[in-house]
Design a protein around this motif. Structure first.
Motif, short mmCIF file in Angstrom:
data_model
loop_
_atom_site.label_atom_id
_atom_site.label_comp_id
_atom_site.label_asym_id
_atom_site.label_seq_id
_atom_site.Cartn_x
_atom_site.Cartn_y
_atom_site.Cartn_z
N MET A 1 1.12 -1.72 0.20
CA MET A 1 -0.53 -0.07 0.07
C MET A 1 1.11 0.95 -0.40
SD MET A 1 -3.08 1.01 2.48
CE MET A 1 -3.86 -0.44 2.52
N LYS A 2 0.25 2.02 -0.26
CA LYS A 2 0.99 3.35 -0.56
C LYS A 2 0.56 4.54 0.06
CE LYS A 2 3.47 4.90 -4.07
NZ LYS A 2 3.72 5.77 -5.23
N VAL A 3 0.82 4.94 1.01
CA VAL A 3 0.14 5.78 1.95
C VAL A 3 1.12 7.35 2.53
CG1 VAL A 3 0.12 6.06 4.95
CG2 VAL A 3 -0.14 3.73 3.79
N PHE A 4 0.00 8.08 2.42
CA PHE A 4 0.04 9.75 2.25
C PHE A 4 0.23 10.25 3.69
CE2 PHE A 4 -0.29 14.65 1.77
CZ PHE A 4 0.49 14.57 0.71
N LEU A 5 1.17 10.58 4.28
CA LEU A 5 1.29 10.33 5.74
C LEU A 5 1.88 12.28 5.77
CD1 LEU A 5 1.95 9.71 8.74
CD2 LEU A 5 4.07 9.58 8.50
N THR A 6 1.07 12.93 6.78
CA THR A 6 1.69 14.27 7.39
C THR A 6 2.26 14.07 8.48
OG1 THR A 6 -0.67 15.27 8.77
CG2 THR A 6 -0.55 15.63 5.57
N GLY A 7 2.80 15.21 8.88
CA GLY A 7 3.70 15.38 10.30
C GLY A 7 4.68 14.50 10.62
N ALA A 8 5.38 13.99 9.21
CA ALA A 8 6.18 12.62 10.08
C ALA A 8 7.49 13.28 10.19
CB ALA A 8 6.28 11.97 8.07
N THR A 9 7.77 14.15 10.04
CA THR A 9 9.13 14.62 10.53
C THR A 9 8.54 14.95 12.53
OG1 THR A 9 8.72 17.50 10.32
CG2 THR A 9 9.78 16.01 8.42
N ASP A 66 -3.10 4.90 -1.31
CA ASP A 66 -4.52 4.35 -1.21
C ASP A 66 -5.25 4.59 0.12
OD1 ASP A 66 -4.07 2.31 -3.29
OD2 ASP A 66 -1.99 2.01 -2.63
N ALA A 67 -4.28 5.17 0.97
CA ALA A 67 -4.72 5.81 1.92
C ALA A 67 -3.87 7.42 2.76
CB ALA A 67 -4.66 4.34 3.34
N VAL A 68 -4.48 8.19 3.20
CA VAL A 68 -4.11 9.21 3.96
C VAL A 68 -4.42 9.00 5.47
CG1 VAL A 68 -4.86 11.76 4.21
CG2 VAL A 68 -4.39 10.90 2.26
N ILE A 69 -3.07 9.07 6.25
CA ILE A 69 -2.87 9.42 6.96
C ILE A 69 -2.64 10.57 7.71
CG2 ILE A 69 -1.48 9.07 9.87
CD1 ILE A 69 -1.03 5.75 8.01
N HIS A 70 -3.63 11.39 8.72
CA HIS A 70 -2.99 12.90 8.59
C HIS A 70 -2.32 13.03 10.42
CE1 HIS A 70 -3.45 17.43 8.81
NE2 HIS A 70 -4.95 16.94 8.94
N LEU A 71 -1.56 13.71 10.51
CA LEU A 71 -0.94 13.78 12.73
C LEU A 71 -1.33 14.55 12.39
CD1 LEU A 71 1.52 11.22 12.20
CD2 LEU A 71 -1.03 10.35 13.29
N GLN A 103 -8.90 13.34 -5.41
CA GLN A 103 -7.98 12.55 -5.87
C GLN A 103 -8.30 11.03 -5.98
OE1 GLN A 103 -3.60 14.65 -4.73
NE2 GLN A 103 -4.67 15.47 -3.94
N GLY A 104 -9.68 10.62 -5.08
CA GLY A 104 -9.66 9.27 -5.60
C GLY A 104 -9.35 8.86 -4.25
N ILE A 105 -9.06 9.58 -3.37
CA ILE A 105 -8.64 7.73 -1.56
C ILE A 105 -9.48 8.31 -1.44
CG2 ILE A 105 -7.09 7.87 0.23
CD1 ILE A 105 -5.71 9.32 -3.01
N LYS A 106 -9.69 6.81 -0.95
CA LYS A 106 -11.12 6.22 0.15
C LYS A 106 -11.03 6.17 1.37
CE LYS A 106 -13.56 5.59 -4.08
NZ LYS A 106 -14.66 6.43 -3.76
N ARG A 107 -9.39 5.94 1.60
CA ARG A 107 -9.04 6.00 2.82
C ARG A 107 -8.50 6.44 3.66
NH1 ARG A 107 -9.81 4.15 7.90
NH2 ARG A 107 -9.20 2.23 8.92
#
Length: 300
Positions: A1-9, A66-71, A103-107
């Motif tokens: 899965m490819k995950v889009f992550l915010t707050g990674a630093t 495929d998914a977004v994790i927003h921190l 952008q078509g992200i569901k998760r």
């Protein structure tokens, strides 16, 4: 899965990135320009320059994910610098939700906070609630996590208290020190987020996450003292009627260690009830890390 992550630093984001990569995910990290050097140059880590508060920088940023994790979130405002709860919690979340939908992200998985509610006294909690509402009304396949106070090697709260205990013979305590906290390990938070990516039963659910034991503030100071091999921690309990005006007067100075909002939340306590934690342990498979051993590992 490819995950889009915010707050990674950030404190939690670094652990989240590591845990996602352990599960074999490719992680695309949204970072502000100049912060990209804080990310590891490793396989399966992608960098996308941008800012969750600037929707223009999110255009196309999530494509192929495929998914977004927003921190992204803050614990203290600096209005003169444009750093506010409204901007970083509510507006940023709305931007992320809109970008994901466009952008078509569901998760979508959102970091919130224990104690969030619409009638909260603290603006921190109120704006976190409104951010949750944006997620709940998005139409995405969402999950929301509400951790208690998070501890780990780069946390601010436990490390700050440890610094005070090391440097001063008597530790000031706001009020009677009886308000209770249930610190949760950063690794446990990251574990729950990662498991949620593959568990369909987490869709449309909100989870409060606390540690396996709660402590009064006084007890927490004693636990930190023991981790530092102190025989005891001497405390000076200060009347709230004297402390609150001082905090209100000084909170606009960034060097002052606490704000009215933070004091309000501290005095409210930060624990989970048994039913909340039962819900978590029925879904997520992990052994909660206990505070004493956890903080001893990085405070000594």
């Amino acid at each position: 899965m490819k995950v889009f992550l915010t707050g990674a630093t950030g404190f939690v984001g670094k652990v989240m990135l590591h845990r996602l990569r352990q599960d074999g995910h490719v992680v695309r990290c949204l970072v502000r320009s100049g912060s990209e050097k804080k990310l590891p140059v490793e396989k399966n880590v992608e960098v996308r320059l941008g800012d969750a508060t600037d929707p223009a920088t999110l255009e196309g940023a999530m494509e192929g994910c495929d998914a977004v994790i927003h921190l992204v979130g803050i614990i203290r405002e600096f209005p003169a610098r444009g750093i506010t709860f409204e901007k970083l919690h509510v507006e940023a979340t709305r931007n992320m939700v809109n970008a994901a939908k466009g952008q078509g992200i569901k998760r979508y998985i959102q970091m919130s906070a224990n104690g969030v509610r619409p009638d909260a006294r603290a603006d921190y909690h109120k704006t976190k609630w409104r951010a949750e509402e944006a997620v709940r009304q998005s139409g995405l396949n969402w999950t929301i996590f509400r951790p208690s106070l998070i501890f780990g090697p780069e946390d601010e709260f436990i490390n700050e208290l440890a610094s005070i205990i090391r440097k001063t013979p008597i530790v000031p305590v706001f009020g009677d020190g009886s308000y209770r906290l249930a610190p949760v390990a950063v690794e446990d938070v990251a574990e729950c987020f990662c498991q949620a990516l593959r568990k369909e039963e987490t869709l449309g659910q909100t989870y409060a996450i606390c540690g396996p034991q709660d402590y009064s503030y006084d007890e927490l100071l004693d636990e930190i003292g023991q981790a530092l091999d102190k025989k005891s921690v001497r405390k000076l309990h200060q009347p709230l009627c004297l402390i609150k005006p001082v905090v209100a007067l000084m909170e606009n100075f960034s060097a002052f260690p606490i704000t009215t909002t933070q004091l309000t939340m501290l005095l409210e306590g930060n624990v989970c009830d048994a039913e909340e934690m039962k819900k978590v342990h029925e879904v997520f498979e992990y052994t909660p890390k206990e505070l004493p051993g956890g903080i001893r590992a990085y405070l000594r």
